[in-house]
Design a protein around this motif. Structure first.
Motif, PDB file in Angstrom:
ATOM      1  N   LYS A  60       0.850  -1.187   0.000  1.00  0.00           N
ATOM      2  CA  LYS A  60       0.000   0.000   0.000  1.00  0.00           C
ATOM      3  C   LYS A  60       0.885   1.236   0.000  1.00  0.00           C
ATOM      4  CE  LYS A  60      -3.575  -2.334   2.641  1.00  0.00           C
ATOM      5  NZ  LYS A  60      -4.316  -2.359   3.899  1.00  0.00           N
ATOM      6  N   GLU A  61       0.298   2.360  -0.389  1.00  0.00           N
ATOM      7  CA  GLU A  61       1.046   3.617  -0.429  1.00  0.00           C
ATOM      8  C   GLU A  61       1.702   3.922   0.911  1.00  0.00           C
ATOM      9  OE1 GLU A  61      -0.813   7.141  -2.167  1.00  0.00           O
ATOM     10  OE2 GLU A  61      -2.265   5.792  -3.084  1.00  0.00           O
ATOM     11  N   GLU A  62       0.978   3.687   1.999  1.00  0.00           N
ATOM     12  CA  GLU A  62       1.482   4.018   3.330  1.00  0.00           C
ATOM     13  C   GLU A  62       2.674   3.167   3.734  1.00  0.00           C
ATOM     14  OE1 GLU A  62      -1.993   2.734   3.222  1.00  0.00           O
ATOM     15  OE2 GLU A  62      -2.473   4.690   2.395  1.00  0.00           O
ATOM     16  N   GLU A  63       2.857   2.029   3.082  1.00  0.00           N
ATOM     17  CA  GLU A  63       3.930   1.101   3.426  1.00  0.00           C
ATOM     18  C   GLU A  63       5.187   1.315   2.592  1.00  0.00           C
ATOM     19  OE1 GLU A  63       1.891  -2.550   2.675  1.00  0.00           O
ATOM     20  OE2 GLU A  63       0.847  -2.522   4.587  1.00  0.00           O
ATOM     21  N   VAL A  66      10.140   5.681   2.356  1.00  0.00           N
ATOM     22  CA  VAL A  66      10.019   7.125   2.176  1.00  0.00           C
ATOM     23  C   VAL A  66      10.737   7.594   0.917  1.00  0.00           C
ATOM     24  CG1 VAL A  66      10.544   9.369   3.200  1.00  0.00           C
ATOM     25  CG2 VAL A  66       9.733   7.520   4.635  1.00  0.00           C
ATOM     26  N   ALA A  69       8.682   6.775  -2.181  1.00  0.00           N
ATOM     27  CA  ALA A  69       7.499   7.634  -2.308  1.00  0.00           C
ATOM     28  C   ALA A  69       7.900   9.023  -2.813  1.00  0.00           C
ATOM     29  CB  ALA A  69       6.783   7.743  -0.968  1.00  0.00           C
ATOM     30  N   ASN A  73       6.824  10.754  -6.482  1.00  0.00           N
ATOM     31  CA  ASN A  73       6.216  12.081  -6.567  1.00  0.00           C
ATOM     32  C   ASN A  73       6.989  12.979  -7.528  1.00  0.00           C
ATOM     33  OD1 ASN A  73       4.069  11.538  -4.875  1.00  0.00           O
ATOM     34  ND2 ASN A  73       5.173  12.128  -3.043  1.00  0.00           N
ATOM     35  N   VAL A  79       1.893   9.831  -4.732  1.00  0.00           N
ATOM     36  CA  VAL A  79       1.535   8.903  -3.658  1.00  0.00           C
ATOM     37  C   VAL A  79       1.740   9.611  -2.324  1.00  0.00           C
ATOM     38  CG1 VAL A  79       2.122   6.818  -4.963  1.00  0.00           C
ATOM     39  CG2 VAL A  79       3.861   7.929  -3.584  1.00  0.00           C
ATOM     40  N   LYS A  80       1.145   9.073  -1.295  1.00  0.00           N
ATOM     41  CA  LYS A  80       1.314   9.615   0.043  1.00  0.00           C
ATOM     42  C   LYS A  80       2.711   9.266   0.545  1.00  0.00           C
ATOM     43  CE  LYS A  80      -3.514   8.787   1.098  1.00  0.00           C
ATOM     44  NZ  LYS A  80      -4.448   7.955   1.844  1.00  0.00           N
ATOM     45  N   VAL A  81       3.409  10.269   1.082  1.00  0.00           N
ATOM     46  CA  VAL A  81       4.724  10.018   1.659  1.00  0.00           C
ATOM     47  C   VAL A  81       4.494   9.627   3.114  1.00  0.00           C
ATOM     48  CG1 VAL A  81       6.978  10.990   2.228  1.00  0.00           C
ATOM     49  CG2 VAL A  81       5.838  11.661   0.114  1.00  0.00           C
ATOM     50  N   PRO A  82       4.920   8.413   3.485  1.00  0.00           N
ATOM     51  CA  PRO A  82       4.703   7.964   4.862  1.00  0.00           C
ATOM     52  C   PRO A  82       5.423   8.862   5.858  1.00  0.00           C
ATOM     53  CG  PRO A  82       5.508   6.173   3.477  1.00  0.00           C
ATOM     54  CD  PRO A  82       5.601   7.423   2.681  1.00  0.00           C
ATOM     55  N   LYS A  83       4.779   9.088   7.001  1.00  0.00           N
ATOM     56  CA  LYS A  83       5.407   9.876   8.054  1.00  0.00           C
ATOM     57  C   LYS A  83       6.349   8.970   8.819  1.00  0.00           C
ATOM     58  CE  LYS A  83       1.557  13.022   8.634  1.00  0.00           C
ATOM     59  NZ  LYS A  83       0.551  13.550   9.564  1.00  0.00           N
TER      60      LYS A  83
END
Length: 114
Positions: A60-63, A66, A69, A73, A79-83
């Protein structure tokens, strides 16, 4: 640069495409990524090649790592960059909470003694 192993192969499902992410290790132990779209590629007029994704782990995007991701971009694949919270920051937060709890425990003890 020689690739010594491919420890992980990921498949990222986005709304309009599938991205294949290969985690590669060089002979020096450096980690690099190979990123490409899952589709048919024409080799010449007669031959086509399709990536083998049977062994790929769905991610998944969250996984995503960094760095991957952020690179996606930059390529225009948003995609969402995981925190990521660094360990030092986490330890600081835990230390503050521990000190707060210790202070509260001391106050309770003092109240009980009185």
């Amino acid at each position: 640069m020689k690739i010594s192993e491919v420890p992980n192969l990921y498949l990222l499902d986005l709304k309009n495409m599938q991205i294949i992410i290969e985690e590669l290790k060089t002979e020096k132990g450096e980690k690099i990524y190979s990123i490409y779209q899952n589709r048919k590629y024409s080799i010449n007029e007669e031959k086509e090649w399709t990536p083998d994704v049977d062994k790929a782990k769905k991610i998944k995007e969250e996984e995503l790592p960094v760095e991957v991701a952020k690179y996606l971009n930059k390529l225009g694949i948003y995609v969402k960059v995981p925190k990521v919270v660094e360990k030092k920051e986490q330890q600081k937060v835990e230390t503050k909470e521990e000190k707060k709890q210790e202070g509260e425990a001391k106050k309770k003890e003092e109240q009980q003694q009185q």
